[in-house]
Design a protein around this motif. Structure first.
Motif, PDB file in Angstrom:
ATOM      1  N   LEU A  43      60.867  19.603  -6.318  1.00  0.00           N
ATOM      2  CA  LEU A  43      61.240  19.874  -4.931  1.00  0.00           C
ATOM      3  C   LEU A  43      61.822  18.636  -4.257  1.00  0.00           C
ATOM      4  CD1 LEU A  43      58.318  22.198  -3.783  1.00  0.00           C
ATOM      5  CD2 LEU A  43      60.665  22.834  -4.373  1.00  0.00           C
ATOM      6  N   LEU A  44      61.408  17.456  -4.679  1.00  0.00           N
ATOM      7  CA  LEU A  44      62.001  16.235  -4.137  1.00  0.00           C
ATOM      8  C   LEU A  44      63.445  16.070  -4.625  1.00  0.00           C
ATOM      9  CD1 LEU A  44      59.009  13.752  -4.255  1.00  0.00           C
ATOM     10  CD2 LEU A  44      60.397  14.278  -2.233  1.00  0.00           C
ATOM     11  N   VAL A  45      63.725  16.503  -5.848  1.00  0.00           N
ATOM     12  CA  VAL A  45      65.116  16.508  -6.318  1.00  0.00           C
ATOM     13  C   VAL A  45      65.939  17.453  -5.457  1.00  0.00           C
ATOM     14  CG1 VAL A  45      66.656  17.097  -8.243  1.00  0.00           C
ATOM     15  CG2 VAL A  45      64.500  15.891  -8.685  1.00  0.00           C
ATOM     16  N   LEU A  46      65.396  18.641  -5.197  1.00  0.00           N
ATOM     17  CA  LEU A  46      66.085  19.598  -4.337  1.00  0.00           C
ATOM     18  C   LEU A  46      66.260  19.037  -2.934  1.00  0.00           C
ATOM     19  CD1 LEU A  46      67.273  22.444  -3.934  1.00  0.00           C
ATOM     20  CD2 LEU A  46      64.941  23.250  -3.444  1.00  0.00           C
ATOM     21  N   LEU A  47      65.216  18.418  -2.404  1.00  0.00           N
ATOM     22  CA  LEU A  47      65.286  17.835  -1.069  1.00  0.00           C
ATOM     23  C   LEU A  47      66.349  16.744  -1.006  1.00  0.00           C
ATOM     24  CD1 LEU A  47      64.173  17.582   1.812  1.00  0.00           C
ATOM     25  CD2 LEU A  47      62.424  16.030   0.907  1.00  0.00           C
ATOM     26  N   ASP A  48      66.461  15.948  -2.048  1.00  0.00           N
ATOM     27  CA  ASP A  48      67.485  14.908  -2.072  1.00  0.00           C
ATOM     28  C   ASP A  48      68.880  15.518  -2.036  1.00  0.00           C
ATOM     29  OD1 ASP A  48      68.236  12.013  -2.434  1.00  0.00           O
ATOM     30  OD2 ASP A  48      69.161  12.843  -4.238  1.00  0.00           O
ATOM     31  N   ARG A  49      69.069  16.634  -2.713  1.00  0.00           N
ATOM     32  CA  ARG A  49      70.367  17.306  -2.675  1.00  0.00           C
ATOM     33  C   ARG A  49      70.654  17.860  -1.284  1.00  0.00           C
ATOM     34  NH1 ARG A  49      70.127  20.584  -8.527  1.00  0.00           N
ATOM     35  NH2 ARG A  49      69.891  18.696  -9.825  1.00  0.00           N
ATOM     36  N   VAL A  50      69.622  18.392  -0.646  1.00  0.00           N
ATOM     37  CA  VAL A  50      69.783  18.862   0.735  1.00  0.00           C
ATOM     38  C   VAL A  50      70.127  17.690   1.640  1.00  0.00           C
ATOM     39  CG1 VAL A  50      68.581  19.893   2.704  1.00  0.00           C
ATOM     40  CG2 VAL A  50      68.212  20.812   0.404  1.00  0.00           C
ATOM     41  N   ASP A  51      69.411  16.598   1.472  1.00  0.00           N
ATOM     42  CA  ASP A  51      69.640  15.391   2.258  1.00  0.00           C
ATOM     43  C   ASP A  51      71.094  14.922   2.139  1.00  0.00           C
ATOM     44  OD1 ASP A  51      68.961  13.127   3.827  1.00  0.00           O
ATOM     45  OD2 ASP A  51      68.486  11.950   2.030  1.00  0.00           O
ATOM     46  N   PHE A  52      71.604  14.882   0.921  1.00  0.00           N
ATOM     47  CA  PHE A  52      72.989  14.465   0.691  1.00  0.00           C
ATOM     48  C   PHE A  52      73.962  15.418   1.383  1.00  0.00           C
ATOM     49  CE2 PHE A  52      76.934  14.703  -1.760  1.00  0.00           C
ATOM     50  CZ  PHE A  52      77.338  13.370  -1.739  1.00  0.00           C
ATOM     51  N   ALA A  53      73.710  16.728   1.236  1.00  0.00           N
ATOM     52  CA  ALA A  53      74.611  17.720   1.836  1.00  0.00           C
ATOM     53  C   ALA A  53      74.607  17.639   3.360  1.00  0.00           C
ATOM     54  CB  ALA A  53      74.212  19.120   1.378  1.00  0.00           C
ATOM     55  N   LEU A  54      73.490  17.198   3.939  1.00  0.00           N
ATOM     56  CA  LEU A  54      73.384  17.059   5.392  1.00  0.00           C
ATOM     57  C   LEU A  54      73.942  15.725   5.891  1.00  0.00           C
ATOM     58  CD1 LEU A  54      69.795  18.512   5.997  1.00  0.00           C
ATOM     59  CD2 LEU A  54      71.953  19.571   6.666  1.00  0.00           C
ATOM     60  N   GLY A  55      74.354  14.846   4.975  1.00  0.00           N
ATOM     61  CA  GLY A  55      74.890  13.556   5.382  1.00  0.00           C
ATOM     62  C   GLY A  55      73.841  12.500   5.636  1.00  0.00           C
ATOM     63  N   ARG A  56      72.673  12.613   4.975  1.00  0.00           N
ATOM     64  CA  ARG A  56      71.578  11.655   5.122  1.00  0.00           C
ATOM     65  C   ARG A  56      71.190  11.457   6.594  1.00  0.00           C
ATOM     66  NH1 ARG A  56      70.162  11.926  -0.161  1.00  0.00           N
ATOM     67  NH2 ARG A  56      71.646  10.939  -1.570  1.00  0.00           N
ATOM     68  N   PRO A  57      70.639  12.479   7.229  1.00  0.00           N
ATOM     69  CA  PRO A  57      70.284  12.367   8.656  1.00  0.00           C
ATOM     70  C   PRO A  57      69.181  11.334   8.894  1.00  0.00           C
ATOM     71  CG  PRO A  57      69.350  14.358   7.699  1.00  0.00           C
ATOM     72  CD  PRO A  57      70.268  13.796   6.666  1.00  0.00           C
ATOM     73  N   ASP A  58      69.045  10.907  10.136  1.00  0.00           N
ATOM     74  CA  ASP A  58      68.030   9.911  10.494  1.00  0.00           C
ATOM     75  C   ASP A  58      66.616  10.424  10.242  1.00  0.00           C
ATOM     76  OD1 ASP A  58      70.000   8.161  11.291  1.00  0.00           O
ATOM     77  OD2 ASP A  58      69.868   8.717  13.408  1.00  0.00           O
TER      78      ASP A  58
END
Length: 302
Positions: A43-58
């Motif tokens: 799930l952390l791998v998935l979360l990292d992909r979400v994070d990247f797609a969101l532009g690494r929000p604050d």
């Protein structure tokens, strides 16, 4: 129908309900977060992909809905690292008593907004819904579960509404992980006896509405997907974990062989056909294309 849903809800979430008084799934049946840290890793791998797609929000959210004992939330928090960890806010949502977990916020209500990943792991199966015996007529049944005389079924409309509400709060991705079924199998009569069941202390028992046992039923994940709409995929846990890098091959030897073999065994349990690997993963992308989170995978076949 309404009466059975109310009795179910009271038995789980009323003043003396099973979960309200502090029972946790870990005491009554084995779930994927209890197998080991590997689900949290995926799930952390998935979360990292979400994070990247969101532009690494604050700020990046991980929201664990139906958190139970908080095992998944705590493991995600402890394993997170680097920039992601510095921006990560982990929230456990459950109606049971709040638990003190390092770095985890505990709440009894869904956050109004989520920027990141919301996960409902074996949450929807514990959302009470009406129980029927055919012949029965209901708009949800007419569309999603044709009931013949003598058949038993669960009207999944409350699960659909709960999931649609959860997804509507998200920017990023929402993931439901559960055991369930799809229309083709329901229409073919595979679930003619329904799926309503009860568990206590690791054993399946006769369902009663007195708060003494966990009451659950399989989830019509295809109906939940349609209710929430948008961009979504429904795949097996077995395939999803492999796509997130969890394949569990043990090395042939070496000093770390024993630990690697144990890890491979845990991953095998998470991906086992007919077991946890057959769980459905319903993943919605909200402002994020699902294709950026998971590659094309075979459709889920319960």
């Amino acid at each position: 129908m309404v009466e059975s849903e109310a009795l179910w809800r009271e038995a789980l979430y009323g003043p003396s309900g099973f979960f309200t008084r502090g029972e946790v799934p870990a005491d009554h049946f084995r779930t994927a977060p209890l197998v080991g840290p590997e689900l949290a890793e995926a799930l952390l791998v998935l979360l990292d992909r979400v994070d990247f797609a969101l532009g690494r929000p604050d700020r990046l959210d991980f929201v664990d809905v139906g958190a139970g004992g908080g095992e998944l939330s705590a493991t995600v928090r402890s394993l997170a690292s680097g920039s992601l960890a510095a921006r990560l806010v982990v929230t456990a949502v459950d109606l049971g008593p709040a638990r003190s977990l390092p770095g985890v916020r505990w709440t009894s209500a869904l956050p109004s907004s989520v920027c990141g990943l919301l996960v409902g792991h074996e949450w929807l199966d514990a959302v009470p819904c009406p129980l029927v015996t055919g012949p029965a007529s209901h708009p949800w049944l007419d569309r999603w579960w044709p009931v013949r005389p003598g058949d038993r079924a669960e009207v999944g409309a409350p699960r659909d509404a709960a999931w649609a509400d959860a997804v509507s709060r998200v920017r990023g991705a929402a993931l439901a992980v559960d055991y369930g079924h799809v229309l083709a199998d329901r229409a073919a009569g595979r679930y003619a006896s329904g799926t309503f069941a009860a568990y206590r202390e690791g054993r399946r028992v006769t369902p009663v509405f007195d708060g003494s046992c966990d009451l659950t039923a399989h989830v019509a994940l295809d109906a939940c997907a349609a209710a929430a709409g948008g961009d979504w995929v429904l795949v097996s846990q077995r395939d999803a974990l492999a796509a997130l890098g969890l394949v569990g091959r043990a090395p042939a030897g070496g000093p770390d062989w024993l630990a690697a073999a144990a890890r491979a065994s845990r991953i095998a349990e998470l991906r086992a056909e007919g077991g946890l690997g057959s769980f459905g993963w319903l993943l919605h992308g909200v402002g994020v294309p699902v294709s950026s989170l998971l590659p094309p995978l075979p459709p889920w076949q319960p």
